[in-house]
Design a protein around this motif. Structure first.
Motif, PDB file in Angstrom:
ATOM      1  N   VAL A   1      68.077   8.217  59.565  1.00 24.07           N
ATOM      2  CA  VAL A   1      67.197   7.779  60.643  1.00 24.07           C
ATOM      3  C   VAL A   1      67.948   6.859  61.600  1.00 24.07           C
ATOM      4  O   VAL A   1      67.938   7.052  62.823  1.00 24.07           O
ATOM      5  CB  VAL A   1      65.964   7.036  60.081  1.00 24.07           C
ATOM      6  N   LEU A   2      68.639   5.873  61.037  1.00 24.68           N
ATOM      7  CA  LEU A   2      69.330   4.905  61.894  1.00 24.68           C
ATOM      8  C   LEU A   2      70.519   5.539  62.602  1.00 24.68           C
ATOM      9  O   LEU A   2      70.775   5.261  63.779  1.00 24.68           O
ATOM     10  CB  LEU A   2      69.768   3.689  61.074  1.00 24.68           C
TER      11      LEU A   2
ATOM     12  N   THR B   1      69.118   7.451  65.400  1.00 26.96           N
ATOM     13  CA  THR B   1      68.666   6.529  66.435  1.00 26.96           C
ATOM     14  C   THR B   1      69.839   6.008  67.249  1.00 26.96           C
ATOM     15  O   THR B   1      69.765   5.916  68.476  1.00 26.96           O
ATOM     16  CB  THR B   1      67.930   5.333  65.792  1.00 26.96           C
TER      17      THR B   1
ATOM     18  N   VAL C   1      71.100   8.972  69.593  1.00 26.70           N
ATOM     19  CA  VAL C   1      70.181   9.190  70.717  1.00 26.70           C
ATOM     20  C   VAL C   1      70.212   7.983  71.645  1.00 26.70           C
ATOM     21  O   VAL C   1      70.285   8.118  72.869  1.00 26.70           O
ATOM     22  CB  VAL C   1      68.736   9.430  70.214  1.00 26.70           C
ATOM     23  N   GLY C   2      70.210   6.790  71.050  1.00 27.39           N
ATOM     24  CA  GLY C   2      70.238   5.564  71.846  1.00 27.39           C
ATOM     25  C   GLY C   2      71.487   5.474  72.706  1.00 27.39           C
ATOM     26  O   GLY C   2      71.412   5.178  73.895  1.00 27.39           O
TER      27      GLY C   2
END
Lengths: 356, 306
Positions: free
Chosen positions: A326-327, A330, A333-334
């Protein structure tokens, strides 16, 4: 640049060289990039620490003896102050180490390299649709200001801002797949018969099928991507047309337009060459922003279409309590989002001399 | 009636109250001449009424409580006179669940619009008013937050805080304040150097009095417009988190979660996902129309331009 005459002149020269007008936007871009990225990592770090699960037990299991626990605890640097832990984390991420995924048992970096091209392909196609349709529609709305085409475009835009994309996607599937049978089943990027024969080069199926020269597979891939890409592009069309309209209205009020009219330039040339030519400058920044939003928006679309992209990777990770995945997702994408965001800012400053 | 009208529209009002009432009347008239804004107003009012009187409107409860053979008989019923929007896999009446779910939508929107804009508002006005290093620091933090992908961040946050309505609300609030900070700062900068502010300062008003009494009220109208326009976005993000299973948990009738339940059956029982989605769409559209109309009334600078 002036020659320094006072003490400390060296520093003045040093800074003025770096802070010359030309370099200023670039310096700002780089400093913002670094700051924002560190900010993002701080947040993911904190989120990772907020997890109720014990990171040591996640690695060695809860049956491990006390000594092993102690040893792993120290090895993972958990006895160090939180700032030091963050520096370790930062160093790891910068070297491309995002940990291992509990769900797929692969390195998260490897997984992301597999999943990201699918998202990229979807968002890119949607952006292309958005530019090809949104810009002309926006120009039309500006030319016909306060007439019915204008109202229609505004209305169409408001609808685009009100429908949840995952719901629109499901309605699209019912209509275009179930009833009209125009598109392929909403199950991934390719039909099973092509899935395993296609050589993976870029991991973007439209390009891979083209490179392989397999036109049947290309058609199949196109039938799979067309519905999600069109639905996703609805948002960019709505947004781009509204922004184009407003930029064009600004341009059409300018004096050079009147001059051109007086000189007898045809209305078509004024609109499409003169006014749109100038409106492109702010438009480019808006397009870059749209692209970033679409990358993010594809998360929800991917779920509905079983699209093997990053959004699906993140949400599958969520359901399996796979925090590294998940991180990691993230962060990627971030980072892309931040890059596009800041690039749009930079482009604006480079293309528009007034903004310097 | 004509007397009241001429009193409201008097060219030389006798009192401040008369002047502001006159302005409010003009704004009201402009607002009501805008058909889309009126539609939005009606939708939002209907939503409010629906949420207040939900238990009286909904013909059945959130759950049917049926089991065994009865459950098998009553589940997946298509829309009919008895069940307007059909029933779902647990034989629950979808219409009742949508009506009850309006409360959850309003709770989410309500909490977010009373936290994020206020936080952003304070940061923005302070930043714009004081300038200097306070401005630089606060705006850099804002920029950093602004550059983040909202949904993905909300997703990660909601995942870390555990699934539930509270996490979803917190995640949305924490990702939406920067836009308001930017707006409030820009507005503050335009009025910071005005004469009337200097006059107030000469009369001995302190920083906080200037900010809270003279700057904030002037930024308020553009903030209200922005918040109304953002409500649709808040509803959509909340529905997105619900759809991903991170918001309210079943059997809570959250609209996004209801669509997620219907996803598996979309090709056989279309009504499961269609009606909750339609509810989200109508409500978001209502807020968008309302916000658009409010912008024309409260913010004449940008009226009809964008």
């Amino acid at each position: 640049m002036t020659t320094p005459t006072t003490k400390g002149g060296f520093l003045a020269v040093f800074f003025s060289t770096f802070y010359s007008k030309r370099a200023k936007p670039l310096i700002h871009f780089l400093s913002m990039l670094i700051m924002t990225f560190i900010g993002l990592l701080m947040l993911t770090f904190v989120i990772g620490r907020m997890m109720p699960t014990d990171p040591v037990i996640a690695v060695i299991g809860d049956k491990a003896p006390e000594e092993l626990y102690e040893k792993t605890y120290k090895e993972m640097g958990l006895d160090k102050p939180i700032v030091v832990q963050f520096v370790y984390y930062l160093g790891g991420v910068l070297q491309g180490d995002l940990g291992t995924s509990v769900r797929t048992a692969n390195l998260v970096t490897e997984d992301i390299l597999n999943y990201f091209p699918a998202t990229l392909e979807l968002a890119t196609l949607a952006t292309i649709f958005g530019v090809l349709l949104g810009v002309p529609i926006g120009v039309l709305a500006a030319v016909k200001q306060n007439k019915w085409p204008d109202y229609l475009v505004r209305f169409f835009g408001l609808i685009g801002h009100s429908a949840p994309i995952f719901w629109l996607a499901m309605m699209g599937i019912v209509l275009f797949y179930q009833h009209l049978d125009w598109v392929a089943a909403p199950e991934g990027r390719l039909s099973v018969m092509y899935e395993y024969t296609l050589p993976k080069v870029t991991n973007m199926v439209l390009i891979d099928t083209m490179l392989a020269g397999d036109w049947d597979a290309f058609k199949d891939a196109f039938a799979h991507i067309i519905l999600p890409a069109s639905l996703l592009s609805y948002y960019s069309i709505a947004y781009l047309s509204r922004m184009t309209r407003s930029f064009m209205l600004d341009q059409l009020k300018q004096e050079y337009v009147i001059t051109a009219r007086v000189k007898g330039v045809s209305e078509t040339a004024i609109i499409w060459r003169h006014a749109l030519g100038n409106a492109w400058v702010p438009l480019i920044t808006v397009i870059a922003l749209t692209y970033a939003t679409l990358l993010e928006g594809s998360v929800l679309t991917e779920i509905v279409f079983s699209w093997p992209g990053l959004g699906r990777y993140i949400t599958d990770g969520l359901l399996a309590a796979d925090m590294n995945a998940v991180l990691g997702g993230t962060i990627v994408v971030g980072l892309v989002f931040i890059l596009l965001n800041l690039t749009s800012d930079l482009l604006y400053k480079v293309f528009d001399p007034r903004a310097r | 009636m004509t007397e009241l009208k001429s009193w409201l529209l008097a060219e030389n009002p006798d009192s401040r109250a008369q002047a502001s009432l006159g302005r409010a009347y003009l704004g009201w008239r402009r607002f009501f001449c805008n058909p889309l804004a009126m539609i939005g107003f009606v939708i939002v009012t209907a939503l409010l009424l629906m949420a207040i009187f939900a238990p009286y409107i909904a013909p059945e409860g959130i759950t049917s409580g049926l089991t065994g053979a009865e459950l098998k008989e009553h589940r997946f019923q298509p829309p009919s006179a008895e069940h307007w929007f059909g029933t779902d896999g647990q034989a629950n009446d979808i219409f009742s669940r949508i009506v009850m779910g309006s409360r959850i939508t309003l709770i989410i929107v309500g909490i977010v619009i009373f936290t994020a804009p206020i936080l952003g508002f304070i940061i923005g006005t302070v930043s714009g008013y004081f300038g200097g290093w306070i401005d630089v620091v606060l705006m850099r933090i804002t920029d950093v937050f602004l550059a983040f992908p909202k949904l993905v961040l909300a997703l990660a946050l909601a995942a870390a805080l555990g699934r539930g309505l509270e996490s979803a609300i917190f995640a949305i609030a924490i990702t939406s304040w920067p836009a308001y900070a930017r707006l409030a700062r820009a507005e503050t900068l335009t009025i910071r150097k005005t004469d009337y502010l200097a006059a107030a300062r000469l009369q001995g008003a302190g920083h906080w009095r200037l900010i809270s009494g003279h700057i904030m009220p002037l930024c308020l109208s553009s903030l209200i417009v922005r918040v109304t326009l953002d409500m649709a976005g808040i509803i959509l993000t909340a529905a997105g988190l619900g759809f991903l299973g991170l918001g309210a948990q079943p059997p809570t009738p959250e609209w996004g979660a209801m669509i997620a339940e219907g996803r598996d059956y979309i090709l056989s029982y279309w009504w499961l996902a269609t009606f909750p989605g339609l509810a989200i769409f109508v409500v978001a559209l209502g807020f968008n129309f309302l916000g658009d109309g409010l912008r024309d009334v409260l913010d004449p600078k940008s009226g009809g331009q964008h």
